[in-house]
Design a protein around this motif. Structure first.
Motif, PDB file in Angstrom:
ATOM      1  N   LEU A 168      -0.113   7.412   6.806  1.00  0.00           N
ATOM      2  CA  LEU A 168       0.232   8.332   5.713  1.00  0.00           C
ATOM      3  C   LEU A 168      -0.970   8.551   4.799  1.00  0.00           C
ATOM      4  O   LEU A 168      -1.202   9.662   4.307  1.00  0.00           O
ATOM      5  CB  LEU A 168       1.425   7.802   4.923  1.00  0.00           C
ATOM      6  CG  LEU A 168       2.743   7.755   5.700  1.00  0.00           C
ATOM      7  CD1 LEU A 168       3.853   7.170   4.822  1.00  0.00           C
ATOM      8  CD2 LEU A 168       3.130   9.123   6.205  1.00  0.00           C
ATOM      9  N   ASP A 169      -1.744   7.493   4.584  1.00  0.00           N
ATOM     10  CA  ASP A 169      -2.959   7.619   3.783  1.00  0.00           C
ATOM     11  C   ASP A 169      -3.956   8.516   4.499  1.00  0.00           C
ATOM     12  O   ASP A 169      -4.604   9.358   3.873  1.00  0.00           O
ATOM     13  CB  ASP A 169      -3.554   6.235   3.511  1.00  0.00           C
ATOM     14  CG  ASP A 169      -4.697   6.291   2.520  1.00  0.00           C
ATOM     15  OD1 ASP A 169      -4.542   6.951   1.474  1.00  0.00           O
ATOM     16  OD2 ASP A 169      -5.744   5.674   2.803  1.00  0.00           O
ATOM     17  N   ALA A 170      -4.086   8.350   5.816  1.00  0.00           N
ATOM     18  CA  ALA A 170      -4.992   9.195   6.602  1.00  0.00           C
ATOM     19  C   ALA A 170      -4.545  10.655   6.538  1.00  0.00           C
ATOM     20  O   ALA A 170      -5.377  11.562   6.391  1.00  0.00           O
ATOM     21  CB  ALA A 170      -5.043   8.713   8.048  1.00  0.00           C
ATOM     22  N   MET A 171      -3.261  10.893   6.616  1.00  0.00           N
ATOM     23  CA  MET A 171      -2.727  12.249   6.552  1.00  0.00           C
ATOM     24  C   MET A 171      -3.022  12.865   5.182  1.00  0.00           C
ATOM     25  O   MET A 171      -3.442  14.017   5.080  1.00  0.00           O
ATOM     26  CB  MET A 171      -1.222  12.242   6.803  1.00  0.00           C
ATOM     27  CG  MET A 171      -0.580  13.606   6.760  1.00  0.00           C
ATOM     28  SD  MET A 171       1.195  13.563   7.040  1.00  0.00           S
ATOM     29  CE  MET A 171       1.758  12.641   5.618  1.00  0.00           C
ATOM     30  N   PHE A 216      -9.837   7.820   8.110  1.00  0.00           N
ATOM     31  CA  PHE A 216      -9.273   6.532   8.494  1.00  0.00           C
ATOM     32  C   PHE A 216     -10.004   5.417   7.764  1.00  0.00           C
ATOM     33  O   PHE A 216     -11.179   5.164   8.006  1.00  0.00           O
ATOM     34  CB  PHE A 216      -9.354   6.332  10.009  1.00  0.00           C
ATOM     35  CG  PHE A 216      -8.582   7.377  10.766  1.00  0.00           C
ATOM     36  CD1 PHE A 216      -7.193   7.336  10.794  1.00  0.00           C
ATOM     37  CD2 PHE A 216      -9.228   8.404  11.413  1.00  0.00           C
ATOM     38  CE1 PHE A 216      -6.463   8.310  11.469  1.00  0.00           C
ATOM     39  CE2 PHE A 216      -8.517   9.367  12.092  1.00  0.00           C
ATOM     40  CZ  PHE A 216      -7.132   9.325  12.121  1.00  0.00           C
ATOM     41  N   GLN A 217      -9.302   4.767   6.852  1.00  0.00           N
ATOM     42  CA  GLN A 217      -9.849   3.657   6.077  1.00  0.00           C
ATOM     43  C   GLN A 217      -9.239   2.353   6.570  1.00  0.00           C
ATOM     44  O   GLN A 217      -8.121   2.325   7.059  1.00  0.00           O
ATOM     45  CB  GLN A 217      -9.520   3.829   4.589  1.00  0.00           C
ATOM     46  CG  GLN A 217     -10.151   5.045   3.960  1.00  0.00           C
ATOM     47  CD  GLN A 217     -11.648   4.881   3.781  1.00  0.00           C
ATOM     48  OE1 GLN A 217     -12.098   3.904   3.215  1.00  0.00           O
ATOM     49  NE2 GLN A 217     -12.395   5.825   4.304  1.00  0.00           N
ATOM     50  N   GLY A 218      -9.955   1.263   6.416  1.00  0.00           N
ATOM     51  CA  GLY A 218      -9.431  -0.037   6.816  1.00  0.00           C
ATOM     52  C   GLY A 218     -10.094  -0.536   8.086  1.00  0.00           C
ATOM     53  O   GLY A 218     -11.037   0.051   8.596  1.00  0.00           O
ATOM     54  N   LYS A 219      -9.576  -1.615   8.584  1.00  0.00           N
ATOM     55  CA  LYS A 219     -10.117  -2.207   9.807  1.00  0.00           C
ATOM     56  C   LYS A 219      -9.664  -1.392  11.014  1.00  0.00           C
ATOM     57  O   LYS A 219      -8.598  -0.789  11.008  1.00  0.00           O
ATOM     58  CB  LYS A 219      -9.653  -3.652   9.941  1.00  0.00           C
ATOM     59  CG  LYS A 219     -10.159  -4.538   8.820  1.00  0.00           C
ATOM     60  CD  LYS A 219      -9.672  -5.955   8.979  1.00  0.00           C
ATOM     61  CE  LYS A 219     -10.196  -6.788   7.822  1.00  0.00           C
ATOM     62  NZ  LYS A 219      -9.734  -8.158   7.874  1.00  0.00           N
ATOM     63  N   ALA A 220     -10.486  -1.435  12.055  1.00  0.00           N
ATOM     64  CA  ALA A 220     -10.169  -0.696  13.277  1.00  0.00           C
ATOM     65  C   ALA A 220      -8.791  -1.083  13.793  1.00  0.00           C
ATOM     66  O   ALA A 220      -8.477  -2.258  13.947  1.00  0.00           O
ATOM     67  CB  ALA A 220     -11.222  -0.973  14.342  1.00  0.00           C
TER      68      ALA A 220
END
Length: 91
Positions: free
Chosen positions: A56-59, A46-50
């Motif tokens: 899709l990027d996380a997958m 998981f990238q980015g802010k909380a």
């Protein structure tokens, strides 16, 4: 006692031996590390802010990581099998 040959097990061992022959060389280790770096398997899924991430990027990241975990696990199994075979041959 006679054991039936398990062809699936033999095939899995053969696949592990091929992986080991490929990736357990200096060049193979470099290639594997290069690929892991290219696919960013060292980063959190998981990238980015909380609360604000691209699912899709996380997958995609999780799928890439899974591939390398499988390869690394199979390499370790192949090393263990090779050590066991060597000990049986020597002993």
């Amino acid at each position: 006692m006679i054991y039936k040959r398990n062809h699936q097990l033999e095939q899995a061992r053969e696949e592990r031996r091929r992986l080991l022959a490929l990736f357990d060389t200096p060049a193979g280790k470099i290639v594997l590390c290069d690929l892991e770096r290219r696919f960013e398997t060292h980063l959190p899924v998981f990238q980015g802010k909380a609360g604000a991430y691209d699912p899709l990027d996380a997958m995609r990241r999780d799928a890439h990581r899974e591939i390398f975990l499988i390869i690394r696990h199979q390499l370790e199994l192949a090393r263990q099998e090779a050590t066991q075979q060597q000990q049986e041959h020597d002993g």
